[in-house]
Structures are given as C-alpha cells and as structure tokens.
Design an enzyme around this catalytic site. Sequence first.
Site, short mmCIF file in Angstrom:
data_model
loop_
_atom_site.label_atom_id
_atom_site.label_comp_id
_atom_site.label_asym_id
_atom_site.label_seq_id
_atom_site.Cartn_x
_atom_site.Cartn_y
_atom_site.Cartn_z
N ARG A 78 16.31 32.98 58.74
CA ARG A 78 16.18 32.03 59.84
C ARG A 78 16.83 30.23 59.48
O ARG A 78 16.97 30.18 58.50
CB ARG A 78 14.33 31.62 59.76
CG ARG A 78 13.71 31.71 58.86
CD ARG A 78 13.56 30.71 57.67
NE ARG A 78 13.68 29.36 58.16
CZ ARG A 78 14.18 28.35 57.21
NH1 ARG A 78 14.62 27.95 56.49
NH2 ARG A 78 14.55 27.30 58.10
N GLY A 79 16.52 29.75 60.73
CA GLY A 79 16.87 28.59 60.60
C GLY A 79 18.16 28.45 61.06
O GLY A 79 18.82 29.31 61.30
N ARG A 121 17.19 35.83 68.71
CA ARG A 121 15.29 34.66 68.97
C ARG A 121 16.43 33.69 70.12
O ARG A 121 17.77 33.93 69.57
CB ARG A 121 15.63 33.93 67.95
CG ARG A 121 15.26 35.07 66.30
CD ARG A 121 14.95 34.39 65.46
NE ARG A 121 13.55 32.98 65.57
CZ ARG A 121 13.47 32.39 64.66
NH1 ARG A 121 13.97 32.20 63.65
NH2 ARG A 121 12.40 31.08 65.51
N ASP A 269 17.27 22.66 65.77
CA ASP A 269 17.85 24.55 66.39
C ASP A 269 19.22 24.11 68.15
O ASP A 269 19.42 24.88 68.70
CB ASP A 269 16.67 24.62 67.17
CG ASP A 269 16.32 25.28 65.70
OD1 ASP A 269 14.60 24.13 64.93
OD2 ASP A 269 16.27 26.53 65.67
N ASN A 279 13.43 21.14 68.54
CA ASN A 279 12.82 21.67 66.61
C ASN A 279 12.08 22.56 66.53
O ASN A 279 11.24 23.23 67.51
CB ASN A 279 13.54 20.79 66.07
CG ASN A 279 13.68 20.75 64.58
OD1 ASN A 279 14.68 21.92 64.10
ND2 ASN A 279 13.10 20.26 63.42
N LYS A 280 11.37 22.69 65.34
CA LYS A 280 10.07 23.47 64.43
C LYS A 280 8.90 22.95 66.05
O LYS A 280 8.83 21.71 65.69
CB LYS A 280 10.18 23.73 63.03
CG LYS A 280 9.15 24.28 62.59
CD LYS A 280 8.69 25.71 64.04
CE LYS A 280 9.61 26.95 62.96
NZ LYS A 280 9.41 28.49 64.72
C1 LIG Z 1 18.86 23.36 59.46
S1 LIG Z 1 17.47 23.76 60.23
C2 LIG Z 1 16.83 23.92 61.28
C3 LIG Z 1 15.74 24.05 62.49
O1 LIG Z 1 16.72 25.78 62.71
C4 LIG Z 1 15.38 24.41 61.21
O2 LIG Z 1 14.51 22.99 61.73
C5 LIG Z 1 13.40 25.23 62.27
O3 LIG Z 1 13.39 24.24 63.32
C6 LIG Z 1 13.60 26.35 62.10
O4 LIG Z 1 12.99 27.47 62.68
P1 LIG Z 1 12.89 28.87 62.13
O5 LIG Z 1 11.83 29.23 63.22
O6 LIG Z 1 12.40 28.65 60.60
O7 LIG Z 1 14.70 29.16 62.03
#
Ligand SMILES: CSC[C@@H](O)[C@@H](O)C(=O)COP(=O)(O)O
Length: 374
Positions: A78-79, A121, A269, A279-280
């Site tokens: 993820r990320g 995703r 993201d 973002n998250k």
């Molecule tokens: C450098 S990664 C930045 C974002 O991808 C991160 O903050 C995030 O929101 C990740 O979400 P995730 O659901 O863990 O994929």
Amino acid sequence: MNQDHRDARGPHPMSSTVSPPWSPALALSGASYSAAELSPEGDQVFLLEQRELPGVERYVTLGTAAEVAEGIRAMVVRGAPAIGIAAAYGMALAARAAQTEDAEGYLAAMRQAGAILDAARPTAVNLSWAVRRALALAASHAHQGGAERAEAMAALGRAIHRDDVEACRAMGRLGAAHMPDEGAVLTHCNAGALATGGYGTALGVIRAAIEAGKRIRVLADETRPYLQGARLTAWELQKDGVNVEVLADSMAGWLMQRGEIKAVVVGADRIARNGDVANKIGTYAVACLAKHHGIPFYVAAPWSTVDLATPDGSAIPIEERSSEEVAVIGGKRMMPEGVRARHPAFDVTPAALVTAIFTERGAAAPGEIARLAG
Ligand SMILES: CSC[C@@H](O)[C@@H](O)C(=O)COP(=O)(O)O
C-alpha cells in the site's frame, strides 16, 4: 493470488521469503527491506506483507499480474508510489506471460492486465500513471519478439522504482530546509520507505532533516482503521533509530494546543491541479487543526502523484473499503453485530490548508503546483 497469498495472515513457509532480492533501487534507498521487488529473472514479484508488520517481516511471491492486483487490493502492499511500482512489476509479469508473437494479441493481453491492476484501488493516481506508462511502452514495442518485450517491460518497472527513490531523496532534501531545527513533527499514515520505492516522501523529508543535523522527534498518528502510523511508520523509524512516539488520532489537537507540535508533514495519494490533496482519512482533520493553531502543514509527493487532469479535489474518487476493517480490531468485533461502520479510506484537504508541497521538481504553494509541470 494463490490461496497462500489470499489468506496471507498466517505463516506460509512455502510461499514466503524473509528478504527481497538485491536490486539497484534497494541499494539506493539504503533500507534492508523493500515494499515491492521484481526477481532478477523478471518472473516473480515479491511484496513485503505489510499486513503482518510490525510482528512478522516476510515477502509473498507472486507470479501473475492478477495476483499482484489482488495484493494491491488487499493492501499487502500500500502507499501511492509503492502500488504504482507494484503495478509496473505486474505489467512486467503480464508481458512475460504473453507468449504470442502477434502484436494485437500481445496488446490485448497487456490492456487486460492493465485494467485488472488499475481497478485494484481508485484513489492513488500513481497506479493508473504506472499502468499508462506500461501500456504506452507496449504499444511502441508490440511488434518485437516476446523475450525482448518482456525484458523492456521489466526494465520499465525497475526504472519507475529507481526514479521513485531518487524523487524521494530530492524532495527530502528540499523539504528538510522547512523542518524545525528541533522539536516534534507530526505525520499521519505511513508515507515512508514502506509506501514508496524506498526512503519515503513525508518520512523522507524527516529523514533528510535528521541527516542534516536537525534534532527532530516524530509523533505518528496511529491512523485508524488500518494503523499505518502505529504499525508501519513506528516500525521503519525505530529501525533507523529515530525518536518516534505514536498518538491515537484524537490526541493531536491537544498537543498542538500545548505548543508541542512544530510542523506537520504528510504524503499524498493524488494532488489535483488546484493543489487540493487526497491522502489517508484523517489528514483533513489534522490540516484543520494545524491551520487553527498556526502550525505549518506540508505535503511531500513525487510528480507521479500530481494529477493535472483533475481540476480540484471534488473530482478525486475516494475509495470506500469494507465495514469490517473498521469494526474488527485484532480479530475482535468492537461494535454490536448488525451495526455497520463507515469506511471512506481517504479524504481531501483543500489547498487553502496546505502551506507548501514538496516534489522532486521543486517546492510550490499548492495553488501553483501546475507551474512545476514545466
Ligand atoms: C508516500 S505514500 C502517501 C500516501 O499514499 C499515504 O499517506 C496513504 O494515504 C496510504 O494509504 P494506504 O491506504 O495505506 O495505501
């Protein structure tokens, strides 16, 4: 993904390894682990099983693009940048699997693999960005032989990976100058080596600031419901010997009010043309609090996260994940049977709440991000 991987919470000694193969990107990142790697032969993808961190450090081995897509969907990896890299490696597997010498047949197979990966995703634009790059390459070399095509697709995946680590290092150097000389910096989710090709975006800024001699300690929001902050950010910063403490998400406001937090830095993201940042989930709340308390709120992201085709945050698709991921913690249901939990996985922070965005192309006020397009 075969059964071992789909059900990847338990030990699967036959399908797991404890370390990734050596790669130029891994060497560049300086870490002993990597979110995603392609085998030297280009026939297997290794994903660090992030759902098992911090307790277990192991890699699952995947042999097809569909398995990689499932690994992305299930959040083994993820990320935003890391899922883009994993998708590029998935396209390399698809190119290898397309045995046909017929150019149209090859392109059809690559389009199909791209569609499966892209659908895994929706919010992080790095995924479709990587698939688009792979499809453009496929179109340009469709008439070549199978071995040549597979080799070129593997090389593209490795280049995307290496470029991402270099981008993290570059934005880290830039952002480090904006970090306080000492004190606590808050981050949300995990925007570190685990979320990128290596080194990290937000955590890259923090790493670079510490490497430059700044005495920073990190406060990591635990980041419900997936706990990327508690499980992943704390894990990778502890490995580096960085002073890190975890906060329950509700604690940041109080610590800001007391003057303990000097700056906030997060990843992204997707960044829209007007500088709105997806973002998250929870990032928006942190940004509002930072604004209220006069604390700078920074975003660090590679250019592959900037989506100039999306005019503003309202057009960014926000992933809704399952109720169960919120309702169940460590195998225990935290709410009555029959009650559903909401689970938007991301939110959008309006550009007006963002102090500056750091990319490998430079730093910009959010409203001026398009200027860096060149
Ligand atoms: C450098 S990664 C930045 C974002 O991808 C991160 O903050 C995030 O929101 C990740 O979400 P995730 O659901 O863990 O994929």
